[in-house]
Design an enzyme around this catalytic site. Sequence first.
Site, short mmCIF file in Angstrom:
data_model
loop_
_atom_site.label_atom_id
_atom_site.label_comp_id
_atom_site.label_asym_id
_atom_site.label_seq_id
_atom_site.Cartn_x
_atom_site.Cartn_y
_atom_site.Cartn_z
N HIS A 110 29.70 8.61 -24.67
CA HIS A 110 30.92 9.35 -25.50
C HIS A 110 32.05 8.33 -25.05
CE1 HIS A 110 31.09 10.24 -21.15
NE2 HIS A 110 32.52 10.89 -21.35
N CYS B 289 35.28 16.96 2.59
CA CYS B 289 34.92 17.49 3.99
C CYS B 289 36.41 17.26 4.66
CB CYS B 289 33.95 16.90 4.43
SG CYS B 289 34.01 15.10 4.52
#
Length: 671
Positions: A63, A217
């Site tokens: 794409h 994190c």
Amino acid sequence: MTKGAVNATLCAPVAGQLNALTTIDDPVFSKGLMGVGFAIDPTDGAIHAPVSGQITMVAETKHAVGIHTASGLDVLLHLGIDTVELAGAPYELAVKANDQVIAGQPIVTMDLAAVKKAGKATTVITVITNTQALHLQIFLKATGVTVNANDVVAVATNPEVALSSADDVVSTDDAIAVAATPASEASAVGDGQYDQLAHDIIQGVGGAVNVNNLIHCITRLRFYLKDEAKAQTAKIENLDGVIDVTKAAGQYQVVIGPAVSDVYDAVIGQLGPQYAGDGAATTQPLPAKDQPTTPWGKVKQGFSSLIGVMTASMVPVIGILAGSGILKGILAALTGFKVLSTTSGTYMVLNAVGDATFYFLPIILGFTAAKKLGSNPIVLAVVGGILVYPNLIQAAGKAATAQITVLGLPTHLVAYSASVFPIIVAAWLGSHVEKWLKKVVPLALRSVFVPILEALILGLVVLIVVGPLITVISQGLANAIITTYNFSPALSGLVIGGLYQTMVIFGLHWSLIPIVINDLATNGHSYLNALISVTMVAQGGAVLAVFLKTRNKKLKELSLAAAVSAFCGVTEPAIYGVNLKYKRVFIVGSIAGALGGLVAGLLRVNNYALSGSLIGFPAFITPDVGIGSNFYSYLISHYGTLLISTVAVYFLGFSDKMVTKKAPASAPTES
């Protein structure tokens, strides 16, 4: 044309209606975050090259196609919006990477009907992704007009080229400036503190078209990329605000430091919420290939996961813990020198300010741990409130009322103020209990009954099972330590100095506090508290070494605050903020604590008040004697420990490489 000047024409890659990027329902393109360009709503699926150059990228999902021109433009052709989800089905490619193409050459066939059937927009987007580097402006034909494939529809130029040169191609009568950013502002993206950094990171990882998912994190952005080879690691590493880049467990990890959540929000704000993964990065499972297969490997993984959750839960409160620790240390010094009385109003208020975070720590950690583990933060905060409920705390402090019966089960109450481990266990259990309750409680009753039932179940589990279990373990350790000290103060110092701060992590140290208080109350002194004091200095020296050695500005600031707090007698900021995160720092600090404890035991250092570390030195002045041999022994043992810990960690325990270094098996659970 002067050196560095750009004056390039772009053709329509497809027939259809020409529009400005601002009309696109995609913030990455509409805000110009990918660069300047234009969009076309196509009337057929024959896609042509808008410029001449070399094909640099063809997305696996077909794409998106990238082209690099001789004039230095990096042009991205993006076929449809959110069409990455179609896995390439509506596209047929006529080119591949490294092919040379000329403007107007057919390169892709796009099945418009298939794209529309999938519920996706067919808009064909053309952008110049290195807009900022070249300080580009773009001039389009009037938007809203119908164009044919291969019509010249835009000119890209930079301030080094007179606008008249653009007039040679596109008439000023039908030209408008779209996303024409002045050169002085070309490097600015958004008005947020981290918007520019977020934009540069997105570009560095290959753009939004190369991103599957993003989580974070404690210190890292963790990208799941379609193709890591497309990421420009060296470019990202040189960005101001990026500490380093590492790859582990299928993730492309950009290390940011304490500002990671802010940068993550900025990145997601530009990519779009569809790219946001589960913020509880500590619970992300490892890919099958990285799963441990041996029992010891599984134990290490479990321990690493536990440490990861604990440190992640503590990060939001490290700052207030450090400040509270410093305040408590100052108060200890003021009372030690008789400047303040513990019964004065000033002391009581200041002590409440310094003590509140520690006293109500289970409530705070209940909230933060729940967010990391996917539990209900409010429910876990309530569970933390149960653990520090005044009546239960008061009952736990008296032998006559500490033993109770709950639902027919004998239960030994424990004082959970400032504890960490029990509420972490509750948060982990909460993620499972809540899922089970949602299965058994009717939908119409969930909003009322699931939260209170979850709080009830978790509160009972901690009070009846977890608390007593910790009590048994900690009491056993306390008895062993007392026996050891009676046998050999030096050996006891070695053991306590090496293990006490590990006991703090699991909340097992509370069994020793009553012994210290009893010693002070009955004997007026405590050898045990002197040994505990050494361990505070050891961890403080360890984090001080990190401050002295690291070049990471954020880590340096955090390390200094944590060191000051440890020297004031509060080691939690040092342990959870730095030392435990970089495990070797904690281990070397604990070894230094063992050596310092050995020396303190040999010298039989004594403590005369519930205070310690460096700021608590008045507690080592012998009453009615003054500064004498005990105080000198304190100086030798504590400052000797400080020297050993700082030097050992500086040369053996820490380097800035550890900020990013991570074993694959534990990658998702560490910062």
